[in-house]
Motif scaffolding. Structure first.
Motif: not given
Length: 390
Positions: A199-210, A216-226, A163-166
Motif C-alpha cells: 500500500v505504501i509503495a503504491g501510494l509513494k509511486n502515485y505521489l512520485k508520478e504526479g 487529514c488528522n492522524h493521516a498527516t503522519q503518512l508523509t513520513v513512510p511515503l 493501492c498497488p496499481t494507483l
C-alpha cells in the motif's frame, strides 16, 4: 578560351564524388532508403500510456531500433526490439513516432504513425482502511466518507487492495482521513492495512508520478513512510484522547506570524475560498467547530522542535527544509511556533503535492450535537480536493 577535355571533366566529377562520400561518412546514421524498414507499426493507448509495436525485417544484421518522437526526441534501443512503451504521453496534441531499423552504421527509412492521446477523465479517490465503507467504526471517518459519497460526483471509494496499481491518470487526488481515539502516536500505529508495504509503495509511486494527496488528522503522519519528508520532521504535536467540553470556538489562522515582523497571509489560498470568518481574535480566522464536546485530535508540526537553532522564524526554516508552505495554525497563535495545515509542493522526485490538515478543529462529527461551522469543514475539504485535482 580554353575548355576542359572529357578526361579532365571526368576526373573532376570523380573528385567531387569522393569529397561527397567523405562528407557523408561523418553522419553516424545516414538515411539509407534501400535498407529494409519496419512494417505493421501499431499503437495502443491506455490512459496516458502508449505502447508502440512493429514487425522487423527478417534479417540477422539488425543491431538496434531508433524511435523518433515528434521529429526531435530520439531513443535508440539495442537489439532486435519490436516494441516501445511511453509511460506518460502528451495529451490533446497530435504526436508522431517514427520507427527506423539500425544496421551497424546504417539506418533504414522510417515508418511514422500519428495520433492524439485524449486527456484521461480522472476521478477523485477516498482511501479507507477497510474493505467497505459499511465497516468504518470511527464516527468522524464515517461522517467524512458519507459526505464524500454524497457530494463528490466524480468520486470513488478506494480500499487498500486498490493501492498497488494507483495512477494519476485514474485519480487526480486521493483523500485519506484517519481520526481515531487512542490510536497512539507515530505512523507505525496507523491502521495496518494502510501502512502495509504494498500500500505504501503504491501510494509513494502515485505521489512520485504526479498524484496528489489530502491527508487529514492522524493521516498527516503518512508523509513520513511515503518519503515526502524525513522522519525527523514527523508531526510532533499529537493527541488521541476523548477530549472534553468547551465553550469557545475553535478556529484556524491562515495568517502565519501575524504578531511578528513577517506575515505569511494565506487567506486567499484556494483551500479557504468562501469559508465564513470569525472576529473572535484581533485577527481574522476561520471557525471550524463550535462549543461543546471536542476530541482535540491534533496531529501537526512543532517547528520549534526540529533544531532550527538561532532562527527566530522557524516556519521559514521548516518550509525550506521540506519544500512546503504552512497554510494555517491554531486560531489563537500569532507567532511562528507550529504548522497545522501544510501544503507540500512538488519536487523533482515527487511530482504530486500533498495538503496535510492536522488541526484538531477539523472534526467531522461533533459528538455533543450539530456543529454550527460544519459547512466550513466541508467547504475546505471540497476546495482542497478541487485544488489538488487541477
Amino acid at each position: 578560351m580554353k575548355t576542359l577535355s572529357n578526361i579532365s571533366k571526368s576526373a573532376l566529377a570523380f573528385i567531387a564524388l569522393c569529397i561527397a562520400l567523405v562528407s557523408c561518412s561523418d553522419v553516424k546514421y545516414p538515411e539509407q532508403v534501400q535498407m529494409p524498414k519496419v512494417s505493421d507499426v501499431q499503437y495502443s493507448i491506455q490512459g496516458r500510456s502508449v505502447n508502440l509495436s512493429w514487425t522487423l525485417p527478417d534479417r540477422q544484421d539488425i543491431t538496434g531500433v531508433q524511435v523518433v518522437a515528434n521529429n526531435t526526441d530520439i531513443v535508440e534501443i539495442d537489439g532486435a526490439a519490436t516494441s516501445y512503451f511511453v509511460k506518460r504521453a502528451i495529451t490533446n496534441t497530435e504526436v508522431s513516432y517514427t520507427v527506423k531499423v539500425i544496421y551497424g552504421e546504417l539506418v533504414s527509412e522510417g515508418v511514422t504513425v500519428r495520433f492524439t492521446v485524449p486527456a484521461p477523465q480522472a476521478k477523485i479517490g477516498y482511501l479507507i482502511s477497510y474493505n467497505d465503507v459499511s465497516e468504518i467504526v470511527d464516527d468522524d471517518e464515517k461522517a467524512s466518507a458519507k459526505w464524500f459519497q454524497d457530494n463528490i460526483t466524480n468520486g470513488a471509494i478506494l480500499t487498500p487492495a486498490d493501492c498497488p496499481t494507483l495512477s494519476p491518470d485514474d485519480y487526480s487526488a486521493i483523500m485519506i482521513h484517519i481520526d481515531r481515539t487512542f490510536i497512539g502516536a507515530g505512523y507505525k500505529r496507523l491502521p495496518a492495512t494502510i501502512i502495509a508495504d504494498d500500500v505504501i509503495a503504491g501510494l509513494k509511486n502515485y505521489l512520485k508520478e504526479g498524484g496528489n494527496l489530502l491527508l487529514c488528522n492522524h493521516a498527516t503522519q503518512l508523509t513520513v513512510p511515503l518519503g515526502r519528508i524525513e522522519e525527523r520532521f514527523a508531526p510532533g504535536i499529537f493527541a488521541d484522547g476523548n477530549g472534553g467540553e468547551g465553550s469557545d470556538i475553535w478556529t484556524i489562522n491562515a495568517q502565519i506570524g501575524v504578531g511578528g515582523p513577517v506575515v505569511y497571509d494565506h487567506r486567499k489560498h484556494e483551500v479557504f475560498a468562501d469559508l465564513s470568518t470569525s472576529d473572535q481574535f484581533t485577527h481574522e480566522t476561520f471557525p471550524f467547530i463550535g462549543p461543546g464536546q471536542r476530541e482535540d485530535h491534533n496531529c501537526m508540526w512543532d517547528c520549534n522542535a526540529y533544531g532550527f537553532t538561532g532562527d527566530a522564524n522557524v516556519i521559514f526554516s521548516f518550509e525550506t527544509a521540506t519544500t512546503s508552505s504552512v497554510l494555517a495554525t491554531w486560531g489563537q497563535v500569532v507567532d511562528y511556533c507550529c504548522a497545522g495545515c501544510v501544503e507540500f509542493y512538488p519536487t523533482t522526485e515527487y511530482l504530486g503535492r500533498v495538503i496535510a490538515m492536522g488541526l484538531a478543529a477539523y472534526e467531522w462529527n461533533q459528538n455533543s450535537g450539530p456543529n454550527p461551522y460544519q459547512s466550513n469543514i466541508e467547504k475546505f475539504t471540497l476546495n482542497a480536493l478541487n485544488y489538488l485535482s487541477k
